[in-house]
Scaffold this motif. Structure first.
Motif, mmCIF file in Angstrom:
data_model
loop_
_atom_site.group_PDB
_atom_site.id
_atom_site.type_symbol
_atom_site.label_atom_id
_atom_site.label_comp_id
_atom_site.label_asym_id
_atom_site.label_seq_id
_atom_site.Cartn_x
_atom_site.Cartn_y
_atom_site.Cartn_z
ATOM 1 N N MET B 77 0.824 -1.209 0.000
ATOM 2 C CA MET B 77 0.000 0.000 0.000
ATOM 3 C C MET B 77 0.861 1.263 0.000
ATOM 4 O O MET B 77 0.512 2.273 -0.610
ATOM 5 C CB MET B 77 -0.900 0.025 1.245
ATOM 6 N N THR B 78 1.985 1.200 0.715
ATOM 7 C CA THR B 78 2.681 2.464 0.997
ATOM 8 C C THR B 78 3.998 2.668 0.256
ATOM 9 O O THR B 78 4.549 3.764 0.304
ATOM 10 C CB THR B 78 2.971 2.569 2.512
ATOM 11 N N ALA B 97 -3.705 4.924 4.362
ATOM 12 C CA ALA B 97 -3.529 3.520 3.996
ATOM 13 C C ALA B 97 -4.344 2.623 4.927
ATOM 14 O O ALA B 97 -5.008 1.684 4.481
ATOM 15 C CB ALA B 97 -2.055 3.146 4.068
ATOM 16 N N LEU B 101 -7.376 0.231 3.683
ATOM 17 C CA LEU B 101 -7.308 -1.218 3.945
ATOM 18 C C LEU B 101 -8.555 -1.681 4.689
ATOM 19 O O LEU B 101 -9.108 -2.743 4.392
ATOM 20 C CB LEU B 101 -6.068 -1.554 4.767
ATOM 21 N N LEU B 125 -6.666 -6.066 -2.900
ATOM 22 C CA LEU B 125 -5.436 -5.350 -2.545
ATOM 23 C C LEU B 125 -4.936 -4.545 -3.752
ATOM 24 O O LEU B 125 -4.473 -3.405 -3.598
ATOM 25 C CB LEU B 125 -4.366 -6.347 -2.082
ATOM 26 N N SER B 129 -4.503 -0.657 -3.410
ATOM 27 C CA SER B 129 -3.190 -0.021 -3.567
ATOM 28 C C SER B 129 -3.192 0.965 -4.739
ATOM 29 O O SER B 129 -2.296 1.781 -4.857
ATOM 30 C CB SER B 129 -2.092 -1.074 -3.745
ATOM 31 N N ILE B 132 -5.105 4.339 -3.147
ATOM 32 C CA ILE B 132 -4.305 5.243 -2.305
ATOM 33 C C ILE B 132 -3.461 6.190 -3.162
ATOM 34 O O ILE B 132 -3.097 7.282 -2.748
ATOM 35 C CB ILE B 132 -3.426 4.448 -1.302
#
Lengths: 254, 255, 231
Positions: B77-78, B97, B101, B125, B129, B132
């Motif tokens: 995610m980050t 994030a 999630l 996911l 992702s 974000i």
């Protein structure tokens, strides 16, 4: 096929991925198994195709043979990601893979490969690289490859993934054909269309059968609701043609 | 506001479009038969040199696994926001994030490896992702595949939310879903043809799968005054038919 | 398609030709190599495979450049750099030719059949051939994966506005994807009927195979004896 208190655990996981699970699938039956993401559907497919060991419990066939003693290729498995099960460089080469291991002569291999190509209308694509095919076509090749191995039990893991109407039509015809031949089918997926196709539906949740599957929309329910809403309660058995005639009488212009 | 893209070549499928542009915020459909080059078209749209300068385009591929490149769900995610060798990032990114999630029901899988997740979770996911990164153009190639009913509803909500500020181009084989969510779009077969999705369905949709769809095709064939996309929405389909019947006085009472 | 119609050449003959071809290349004089290069090039272009031909030539040119940089001073250039370059170019093109003409699957099946006839239905042979099969399935996909992953990572960095230098970031996903894929493939192959002890059928060798083998024996034998003045 009889599943008796089957439990499957992955290492380093507290709860079993599957089970304890009981299930009896009769010969020639078509069972649809659905459930949310991560409920254990694919794990069930892996167990039944013999690639994963049971933690406890037993799987036998009608003759009482343990799953470990079943003939090679007896359980055909069409995976969720079709490219994941392909090894051959061309379509024909990949389809010939199963027959190659399960036949005693090359003539048989060629016959089975050719029949599968014809059945799935892949004759013109036999020489094409599987990597040059789109996802939908790859799925169709995977289906043809399993068909060519002539299994007794077929597991279809989300078989409608990425199929267009042509592909879906062929898949449905193929399933009908298999059902007429008395093959045992296990369909895993989300789409309610399989509830109509299958003899019965079971719902997995966190690896065990869900006691209350909850409301699952059936395509025909939508039709019933539509007809009831327009013409009243006693008209739900009307066919598409009859309803069309009531709404707008006349012949098709096309 | 439309984004001019120009010429896009789709080499494997053997076609190209010239002077192509992507409309502004909204949800736009892309339908076509297997092998027509939809996925390649998406891939070409994010290729270096094809997308307009400054346009922020994000693609969620048909096979999400190749986009899940990091060791944990959290890193997945980050990572684009992490700076320097220590991988520091702004606290606001971490908060966002966590929030995303949780919205995609993945909050309990923060430390899991993406490749250990089930197919549907991997799809979620991949979508999370991308969310974000807040692109101005979302390219979603068969986003429904692998999602269960609960998360299809969630995706619908997200699409509505994203389309307020971003252009969302979605491809799918599920006509009913496409017609509910997209009004306009392209038919992809040896090129791209722009049109109302309902018209595209009527022209290219082939054999109907659902009874209501079959009825609609029949009514349109007979020239009945129904809108092609209405069958995908039960309420709308019923209202249109009731309206027709009322006008021709065929039904004594409307339930 | 050998899967649908009988292949005139036995798969093992193709495997043997590949090995014999490499040996012959190392034994042959540069002039013969030059002639063979033209012949193979001609076959490529006749089949309309200009792309493969150009790629092979480009690869050869790059390799030639490296050899030119590396060649030992004092040793004739012809003997070291250029000759090695031509040989490697030919090897690559020859392998590409065989890859394009024959079916790897048939070749592997023939090897497995042959070995199991000699050693019995040995599991190690089965697993060895399975590894070869998986390797063949991986290589083309891995190249494609790296391309897609790099594209995706560039896209994400562009969206986040970061330019962190991650030159090897594609390694993990490629390796993970490789492991997962090998699991998937091995599982799929098991369900498709593969067993380490299975004996896949193969075609029987014919007169053409005998002629090809005889030709290779003659070529290598004559090269070894330096006749007729090849060296």
């Amino acid at each position: 096929m009889i599943l008796d208190r089957v439990v499957v655990s992955y290492p380093a996981q507290l709860h079993p991925a599957l089970g304890p699970l009981d299930l009896t699938i009769r010969e020639g039956e078509c069972v649809f198994i659905t459930g949310p993401n991560g409920s254990g559907k694919t794990t069930l497919a892996r167990v039944l195709s013999g690639v994963m060991q049971l933690t406890s419990g037993r799987i036998t066939n009608g003759a009482g043979e343990d799953i470990a003693d079943w003939a090679p290729g007896y359980v055909g498995w069409v995976q969720q990601n079709p490219i994941g099960q392909m090894v051959g460089t061309t379509v024909a080469e990949d389809i010939s893979l199963g027959p190659r291991w399960l036949s005693s002569t090359l003539d048989q291999v060629r016959r089975k490969t050719s029949a599968a190509l014809t059945e799935f209308r892949l004759e013109s694509k036999g020489n094409q690289s599987i990597h040059a095919l789109s996802g939908g076509w790859q799925h169709q090749v995977a289906l043809a490859a399993v068909w060519a191995q002539d299994p007794g039990i077929i597991i279809l893991d989300e078989p409608d993934t990425m199929l267009d109407r042509h592909g879906l039509g062929r898949l449905m015809r193929w399933i009908q054909h298999l059902r007429q031949r008395g093959s045992t089918l296990l369909i895993l997926g989300h789409n309610p269309r399989w509830m109509v196709v299958a003899d019965r539906t079971a719902v997995l949740d966190h690896g065990v059968w869900a006691h209350d599957p909850g409301p699952i929309p059936i395509p025909d329910q939508e039709w019933v609701s539509f007809v009831d809403g327009v013409f009243g309660d006693n008209t739900r058995n009307l066919s598409v043609c009859e309803v069309s005639e009531r709404i707008w009488p006349g012949q098709s212009a096309r | 506001m439309a984004w001019p893209v120009g010429t896009i070549k789709v080499p494997l499928a053997g076609w190209q479009v010239t002077d192509w542009s992507l409309p502004g915020p909204g949800i736009w459909g892309l339908a076509g038969p297997n092998g027509s080059g939809k996925s390649q078209f998406f891939s070409q749209l994010v290729a270096w040199g094809n997308k307009p300068q400054g346009l922020r385009v994000g693609l969620v591929m048909q096979n999400p696994r190749l986009q899940l490149t990091e060791a944990t769900v959290w890193d997945q995610m980050t990572w684009p926001f992490q700076r320097g060798w220590s991988g520091r990032m702004k606290p606001a990114v971490a908060t966002r994030a966590e929030q995303i999630l949780a919205e995609w029901h993945l909050e309990n899988y923060r430390t899991s490896a993406p490749w250990e997740l089930s197919g549907g979770m991997q799809r979620r996911l991949a979508l999370a992702s991308m969310e974000i990164l807040a692109p101005e153009v979302y390219l979603l190639d068969e986003p429904l595949e692998g999602l269960d009913l609960e998360h299809r509803v969630l995706l619908d909500t997200k699409l509505d939310q994203w389309s307020k500020t971003a252009s969302v181009l979605v491809s799918s084989h599920v006509w009913q879903w496409l017609l509910v969510h997209t009004e306009w779009g392209w038919w992809c077969d040896q090129g791209l043809t722009w049109g109302r999705m309902g018209e595209i369905w009527y022209q290219h949709g082939l054999s109907p799968e659902l009874p209501l769809e079959a009825l609609w095709r029949r009514l349109l064939d007979k020239g009945a005054p129904v809108t092609p996309e209405a069958w995908a929405n039960l309420e709308r389909a019923r209202n249109e038919v009731i309206c027709i019947c009322q006008n021709s006085h065929q039904i004594p009472s409307i339930p | 398609m050998p899967e649908l119609t009988p292949d005139p050449v036995h798969p093992l003959t193709r495997v043997l030709s590949l090995g014999a071809g490499v040996i012959a290349l190392y034994l042959a004089s540069p002039w013969w190599l030059f002639g063979w290069a033209l012949l193979i090039g001609g076959v490529f272009t006749r089949r309309g495979n200009w792309r493969g031909f150009t790629r092979a030539l480009l690869g050869g040119a790059v390799f030639g450049g490296l050899q030119a940089l590396n060649h030992r001073p004092g040793v004739p250039y012809w003997d070291t750099a250029l000759m090695t370059t031509i040989r490697f170019t030919l090897m690559i093109m020859g392998i590409a030719l065989i890859y394009g003409r024959g079916s790897w699957l048939s070749m592997f099946s023939a090897i497995e059949h042959g070995l199991k006839k000699i050693l019995g239905r040995n599991k190690a042979v089965g697993y060895g051939v399975l590894t070869m099969l998986l390797g063949m399935a991986f290589l083309p996909r891995m190249v494609e994966d790296v391309r897609r992953i790099r594209k995706d990572q560039a896209m994400r960095q562009s969206l986040a506005g970061t330019h962190r230098f991650r030159p090897l970031s594609f390694l993990r996903p490629v390796l993970v994807e490789g492991f997962l894929r090998s699991d998937d493939l091995a599982e799929a192959l098991w369900s498709r009927g593969w067993r380490p002890t299975a004996l896949p059928p193969t075609s029987s060798a014919g007169g053409l195979d005998g002629m090809i083998v005889f030709a290779w024996v003659m070529v290598i034998g004559l090269e070894v004896h330096g006749w007729p003045m090849w060296h």
